[in-house]
Scaffold this motif. Sequence first.
Motif, short mmCIF file in Angstrom:
data_model
loop_
_atom_site.label_atom_id
_atom_site.label_comp_id
_atom_site.label_asym_id
_atom_site.label_seq_id
_atom_site.Cartn_x
_atom_site.Cartn_y
_atom_site.Cartn_z
N GLU A 192 6.53 -25.84 9.26
CA GLU A 192 7.85 -26.07 9.88
C GLU A 192 7.68 -26.74 11.24
O GLU A 192 8.42 -27.65 11.60
CB GLU A 192 8.59 -24.73 10.06
CG GLU A 192 9.09 -24.13 8.78
CD GLU A 192 9.99 -25.07 7.98
OE1 GLU A 192 10.96 -25.60 8.56
OE2 GLU A 192 9.72 -25.29 6.79
N TYR A 193 6.70 -26.26 12.00
CA TYR A 193 6.46 -26.84 13.33
C TYR A 193 6.02 -28.32 13.18
O TYR A 193 6.49 -29.18 13.92
CB TYR A 193 5.39 -26.02 14.05
CG TYR A 193 5.02 -26.58 15.41
CD1 TYR A 193 5.94 -26.54 16.45
CD2 TYR A 193 3.78 -27.17 15.63
CE1 TYR A 193 5.61 -27.07 17.70
CE2 TYR A 193 3.44 -27.68 16.86
CZ TYR A 193 4.37 -27.64 17.89
OH TYR A 193 4.05 -28.16 19.11
N LYS A 228 6.81 -30.37 10.91
CA LYS A 228 7.96 -31.23 10.59
C LYS A 228 8.67 -31.63 11.88
O LYS A 228 9.03 -32.79 12.07
CB LYS A 228 8.96 -30.45 9.72
CG LYS A 228 8.59 -30.40 8.25
CD LYS A 228 9.76 -29.74 7.49
CE LYS A 228 9.26 -28.98 6.29
NZ LYS A 228 10.20 -27.97 5.81
N ARG A 229 8.88 -30.64 12.78
CA ARG A 229 9.57 -30.94 14.04
C ARG A 229 8.78 -31.93 14.89
O ARG A 229 9.33 -32.77 15.57
CB ARG A 229 9.80 -29.67 14.88
CG ARG A 229 10.45 -28.49 14.20
CD ARG A 229 11.82 -28.81 13.62
NE ARG A 229 12.58 -27.64 13.26
CZ ARG A 229 12.43 -26.93 12.14
NH1 ARG A 229 11.47 -27.22 11.27
NH2 ARG A 229 13.22 -25.90 11.89
N GLU A 230 7.44 -31.80 14.84
CA GLU A 230 6.58 -32.64 15.68
C GLU A 230 6.17 -33.93 14.96
O GLU A 230 5.42 -34.73 15.52
CB GLU A 230 5.32 -31.87 16.07
CG GLU A 230 5.58 -30.68 16.98
CD GLU A 230 6.11 -31.09 18.34
OE1 GLU A 230 5.47 -31.92 19.00
OE2 GLU A 230 7.18 -30.58 18.73
N GLU A 231 6.61 -34.07 13.72
CA GLU A 231 6.29 -35.25 12.90
C GLU A 231 4.79 -35.50 12.79
O GLU A 231 4.31 -36.63 12.95
CB GLU A 231 7.03 -36.49 13.44
CG GLU A 231 8.53 -36.29 13.40
CD GLU A 231 9.29 -37.48 13.97
OE1 GLU A 231 8.66 -38.44 14.43
OE2 GLU A 231 10.53 -37.42 13.94
N ASN A 244 13.31 -20.66 12.25
CA ASN A 244 14.51 -21.39 12.67
C ASN A 244 15.23 -20.67 13.81
O ASN A 244 15.71 -21.29 14.75
CB ASN A 244 15.47 -21.59 11.49
CG ASN A 244 14.91 -22.62 10.52
OD1 ASN A 244 14.12 -23.47 10.90
ND2 ASN A 244 15.30 -22.52 9.25
N TRP A 246 13.20 -21.34 16.86
CA TRP A 246 13.28 -22.75 17.27
C TRP A 246 14.64 -23.03 17.92
O TRP A 246 14.73 -23.76 18.91
CB TRP A 246 13.05 -23.66 16.06
CG TRP A 246 12.86 -25.08 16.47
CD1 TRP A 246 13.80 -26.06 16.50
CD2 TRP A 246 11.65 -25.66 16.97
NE1 TRP A 246 13.26 -27.23 16.97
CE2 TRP A 246 11.93 -27.02 17.27
CE3 TRP A 246 10.36 -25.19 17.21
CZ2 TRP A 246 10.98 -27.89 17.80
CZ3 TRP A 246 9.41 -26.07 17.72
CH2 TRP A 246 9.72 -27.39 18.00
N SER A 263 14.91 -24.49 21.60
CA SER A 263 15.52 -25.77 21.95
C SER A 263 16.79 -25.57 22.76
O SER A 263 17.06 -26.34 23.68
CB SER A 263 15.86 -26.62 20.72
OG SER A 263 15.25 -26.18 19.59
#
Length: 502
Positions: free
Chosen positions: A272-273, A275-278, A460, A463, A467
């Motif tokens: 999941e992390y 994905k956020r950091e690409e 989630n 996160w 954020s």
Amino acid sequence: MMAVRTPGRHHPSLFMRPHWCAVRHVGIDKCQRANMFKWIFNKTRSAWFPSKLVAIFAGVDRRIHCQKETLERCMPQNVFQDAVSRIDRFSRDAGIDEEVIDRLRRPHALLSASLPVRMDDGSTKYFQGYRCRYSDVLGPTKGGIRYHPGVTADEVQALALWMTIKCALVGLHYGGAKGGVVVDPKSLSRLEVERLSRAYVRAMADFIGPDTDIPAPDVYTNARIMGWMADEYQTIKRVSAPSMITGKPIQLGGSLGREEATGRGAYLVIREYAKREEWVPHNTRVALQGFGNAGYHVSRLLARDGYKIVAISDSKGGIYDDAGFDVEDIFAKKQATLGLGDIYCDCSVCDVAGRPITNDELLALDVDLLIPAALQRVINPRNVDQVRARSIAEVANGPVEGGVDDQLRRHKITVLPDVLVNAGGVIVSYFEWVQNRQGYSWTLDEVRERLKQLIVTAFNDVWTLHSGEGLTLRDAAYVTALRRIAEAIEAQGSRAYFNPSK
Ligand code: NAD
């Protein structure tokens, strides 16, 4: 067994609140001494005179609650103090009611017992065992049992506090607990390990149970040991109670998917992390410390997605290969030789590309992701400045010492916190407990799917807070958990309810 006493629902003669700082951690290592002088220097640089110094030492003494003057001084930075200091500031910084924090500053109960074990040579040896039930606000307590020579009551209490936070974070109706025995299990025969495990349960039988406190495996304990413990408990109580312990062999009521659960949960959080950091897996370099149950499964799943696992270690040392290891191959060789030491290129069985490295070198590698999956406090004031990883996923409990969080943040190193990353273990333990109580077994796919739902939801939640409110991921995880515990305490009536005028 020590006679002990505690408030609450238990029989008063059985338990006590420990003189935890009075019985151990009397030695001060170099690092603690350096910290102490740094702290004193900071406090006194404006006015350095003896009376101030005396006042500071008096303050230190008060903070650590040493109750017996004859004992040597203990320092505040033991692992339990470290764990408590992490939650302390949330009453100020995140608006968590002081009453909630205060309730979590001390364990509900700690049982300390001397465990007599008949050794193979006919002699009797005594091993120190602990079980700590930290908080049962959310439900029965839950936590593993560790066999390790370094186990202390402080460590057990710290681990039990982290379990409390973890269970609340992932939304389980469990409180936190932990157990441990001071032993090097590798020095015992199989029969001695069995006798020790049964002795542990005999000592703890009135403290643990399917509706009160449910143990599980941890460092150097495994499914077979859980099976022995279940058998001993059921023999003592003359009942069938498989839900009194989790992580059992499947044949004795264990859950499919429990063995891999901690590693799989960690993998899902990292995914999941990522994905956020690409992150692109093939370009992402990973170093793993601790190739045990959790470490093996997380690295296996990451490698399957294409991540490059460039370094792996265990208690005997580590290996490094810039091209990345075939994790399954290393696992098979470790199973055959029982140590990564035997896979080193200067040993006879070595046919793995790569070179040996020490655990210290591994922690300082220039990688995208560092995964400490062995023991606590491996990243500490001594080596924090050498850490060059971009991110750290805490698969072990407490691998980053509390005092160095700020330094890591300043170095822009993101920490995925243990209470989230390794929560897969307790989630599937909970599933095992539910299945045992239902008398019905779930399929592996059901277990994996439900694990994914719970841990991704927790990620989630964390996160969103991270954020939205600009908190670190660790702070966001703690605040999420503490708010849930606060709501449960509030539901029973807190100061705000009983005295609304204040
Ligand atoms: P394990 O006993 O299977 O493995 C521990 C590994 O760490 C072994 O390979 C050992 O050789 C290695 N190790 C020990 N000391 C080391 C050192 N100084 N340097 C490098 N490696 C060292 O234990 P596990 O179940 O995989 O647990 C590992 C960590 O994960 C612990 O902190 C534990 O509390 C945490 N954890 C485990 C679970 C679980 O379900 N197994 C759940 C939550 C958290």
